[in-house]
Design a protein around this motif. Sequence first.
Motif, PDB file in Angstrom:
ATOM      1  N   ILE A  29       4.480  21.502  -9.965  1.00  0.00           N
ATOM      2  CA  ILE A  29       5.224  21.076  -8.786  1.00  0.00           C
ATOM      3  C   ILE A  29       6.396  22.011  -8.516  1.00  0.00           C
ATOM      4  O   ILE A  29       6.964  22.619  -9.431  1.00  0.00           O
ATOM      5  CB  ILE A  29       5.718  19.623  -8.918  1.00  0.00           C
ATOM      6  CG1 ILE A  29       6.664  19.454 -10.119  1.00  0.00           C
ATOM      7  CG2 ILE A  29       4.555  18.668  -9.054  1.00  0.00           C
ATOM      8  CD1 ILE A  29       7.241  18.055 -10.216  1.00  0.00           C
TER       9      ILE A  29
ATOM     10  N   GLN B 124       8.112  11.586  -6.794  1.00  0.00           N
ATOM     11  CA  GLN B 124       7.249  12.340  -5.899  1.00  0.00           C
ATOM     12  C   GLN B 124       7.413  13.829  -6.173  1.00  0.00           C
ATOM     13  O   GLN B 124       8.526  14.303  -6.430  1.00  0.00           O
ATOM     14  CB  GLN B 124       7.606  12.032  -4.448  1.00  0.00           C
ATOM     15  CG  GLN B 124       7.472  10.553  -4.104  1.00  0.00           C
ATOM     16  CD  GLN B 124       7.926  10.220  -2.699  1.00  0.00           C
ATOM     17  OE1 GLN B 124       7.484  10.834  -1.737  1.00  0.00           O
ATOM     18  NE2 GLN B 124       8.804   9.232  -2.581  1.00  0.00           N
TER      19      GLN B 124
ATOM     20  N   HIS C 179       6.043  17.901  -4.969  1.00  0.00           N
ATOM     21  CA  HIS C 179       5.300  18.784  -4.074  1.00  0.00           C
ATOM     22  C   HIS C 179       4.375  19.691  -4.885  1.00  0.00           C
ATOM     23  O   HIS C 179       4.829  20.426  -5.767  1.00  0.00           O
ATOM     24  CB  HIS C 179       6.264  19.663  -3.267  1.00  0.00           C
ATOM     25  CG  HIS C 179       6.825  18.968  -2.072  1.00  0.00           C
ATOM     26  ND1 HIS C 179       7.858  19.495  -1.321  1.00  0.00           N
ATOM     27  CD2 HIS C 179       6.493  17.794  -1.477  1.00  0.00           C
ATOM     28  CE1 HIS C 179       8.137  18.678  -0.323  1.00  0.00           C
ATOM     29  NE2 HIS C 179       7.329  17.637  -0.400  1.00  0.00           N
TER      30      HIS C 179
ATOM     31  N   LYS D  93       1.434  19.472  -0.355  1.00  0.00           N
ATOM     32  CA  LYS D  93       1.252  18.031  -0.249  1.00  0.00           C
ATOM     33  C   LYS D  93       2.072  17.356  -1.341  1.00  0.00           C
ATOM     34  O   LYS D  93       2.519  17.993  -2.300  1.00  0.00           O
ATOM     35  CB  LYS D  93      -0.218  17.629  -0.336  1.00  0.00           C
ATOM     36  CG  LYS D  93      -0.905  17.926  -1.657  1.00  0.00           C
ATOM     37  CD  LYS D  93      -2.326  17.347  -1.648  1.00  0.00           C
ATOM     38  CE  LYS D  93      -3.022  17.569  -2.989  1.00  0.00           C
ATOM     39  NZ  LYS D  93      -4.296  16.822  -3.058  1.00  0.00           N
ATOM     40  N   THR D  94       2.259  16.044  -1.175  1.00  0.00           N
ATOM     41  CA  THR D  94       3.078  15.276  -2.102  1.00  0.00           C
ATOM     42  C   THR D  94       2.210  14.343  -2.927  1.00  0.00           C
ATOM     43  O   THR D  94       1.371  13.627  -2.374  1.00  0.00           O
ATOM     44  CB  THR D  94       4.128  14.435  -1.340  1.00  0.00           C
ATOM     45  OG1 THR D  94       4.885  15.293  -0.493  1.00  0.00           O
ATOM     46  CG2 THR D  94       5.061  13.736  -2.306  1.00  0.00           C
TER      47      THR D  94
ATOM     48  N   GLY E  63      -2.337  14.049   0.252  1.00  0.00           N
ATOM     49  CA  GLY E  63      -1.016  13.711  -0.250  1.00  0.00           C
ATOM     50  C   GLY E  63      -0.514  12.396   0.295  1.00  0.00           C
ATOM     51  O   GLY E  63      -1.041  11.852   1.271  1.00  0.00           O
TER      52      GLY E  63
ATOM     53  N   HIS F 293       4.695  12.159   4.052  1.00  0.00           N
ATOM     54  CA  HIS F 293       5.890  13.000   4.094  1.00  0.00           C
ATOM     55  C   HIS F 293       7.073  12.249   4.699  1.00  0.00           C
ATOM     56  O   HIS F 293       8.202  12.744   4.659  1.00  0.00           O
ATOM     57  CB  HIS F 293       5.628  14.273   4.902  1.00  0.00           C
ATOM     58  CG  HIS F 293       4.725  15.242   4.214  1.00  0.00           C
ATOM     59  ND1 HIS F 293       5.044  15.828   3.010  1.00  0.00           N
ATOM     60  CD2 HIS F 293       3.513  15.745   4.561  1.00  0.00           C
ATOM     61  CE1 HIS F 293       4.068  16.652   2.636  1.00  0.00           C
ATOM     62  NE2 HIS F 293       3.127  16.610   3.554  1.00  0.00           N
TER      63      HIS F 293
END
Length: 424
Positions: free
Chosen positions: A219, A237, A239, A248-249, A293, A296
């Motif tokens: 990440i 969370q 990325h 994406k998360t 993901g 956002h």
Amino acid sequence: MKSVKLTQLTFENFGHTLHHFQIESPDHSFLVYDRRNDDTKIGETSIISLLDTQTFESTIVYQTKKQTQFGPGVGAASFSPLENKIIFIHGIRNANKSNPYSATRRTGVAIDLKYPEQSIFMDARNITPPFTTGALRGGTHSHSWKKDKNWISFTYNDYILEQKAKHNSLIKDQRVVGMMFPKKVEVAKDETFENNSGEMFSIIVSKVVTSPVYGSDEIEKAFDECWINSTNNIAFQGHVRNEKGKLKTEIFIATIPNEITFSENDDLLGTDTTLPNVPTCISQKRITFTDNGISHFRHWLRSSPDGKIIYFLMEDQFEITQLFGVDLTTNKITQYSFLENSIASPFNLSSDGKYAVYFSGKKIISSDLSQKKEQILFDSNLYNNELTGIPHFSNDRKKIYFNQYVQNNFNKKFIQIFQLDIIF
């Protein structure tokens, strides 16, 4: 569940902004808020106040000194679940036009309600080499107390790396998740007020890299976490990059032992080009593996009371932002809301974990998580007011507290606190 009574609790011509979590004292007597009238204006805000939930009277418990539009600033206050103590963001005390409040120039300050105005610096800060073990080199924020232990999680931005990144494109100022626990950290007295000692020992718990391998679990940013109930662990969370490099998360867990220990290989100081390391006693794993993901849209994760489910927001097949949850045993994802309009705020859970509350379509809506059904509790369209912030269940589950902009007699709008009484 249905709402039975709406009450406006505040009326003054300034903001009354509730934080995203832990706004109520353990004995239900007070709500804590800051005087922002705009979510982005912590640096310009000088006052933290309490609202008596019986008399609806407000009292100031902390006010900054020498406040200007550039700082220091205070805001985002939350109550300890264990005692009458609050923690909030406090900008660095020497803030000025050339060095204003910012993501890397803030810290966590607490107030024991028995001693109003007596600031307690919780996390130590030292941006002057040699750095200090247990102190960080930047700004902590969005502080969240562990439910059953005097530990506090936070998100963090590093001042040292921020300054280096201005001159070196290979260095990134990356947001990460950290925590602090009781252990006093002494930092050399600093006449400039850039550095301070703290009552707590701070560490980073999320491992980030500057260039994650595409399709991997590495990440590049960690943020907007929650404590996982019945454990010491933190869900956050992160990325990641998919196989094609698209951001994406996903959701990750930092597994934290009962006793945090350090080995001789743990670099808790960091350098002028690297963050402090995550202690080797803490491990990290990914728990969601979605196609696109999670959402956002900014929100904070929430844990079920038994710690078995982490709730989050994600878009459904129709691109509507809905409430989902991931089972931490099976990693199975379940959809809990089925709205026609996207959820338009972060969400909170009732203390028993049976209900979620959030804004959607200018309404306050509650989801029954076992029945997977929603119902409207309040429609702001009927009152010509604008919902803002995040709704909260009271600790006893009998009320919902929330913010709305209300126009005064001079056509100016101020954030006020409202109470919605509910029955089940």
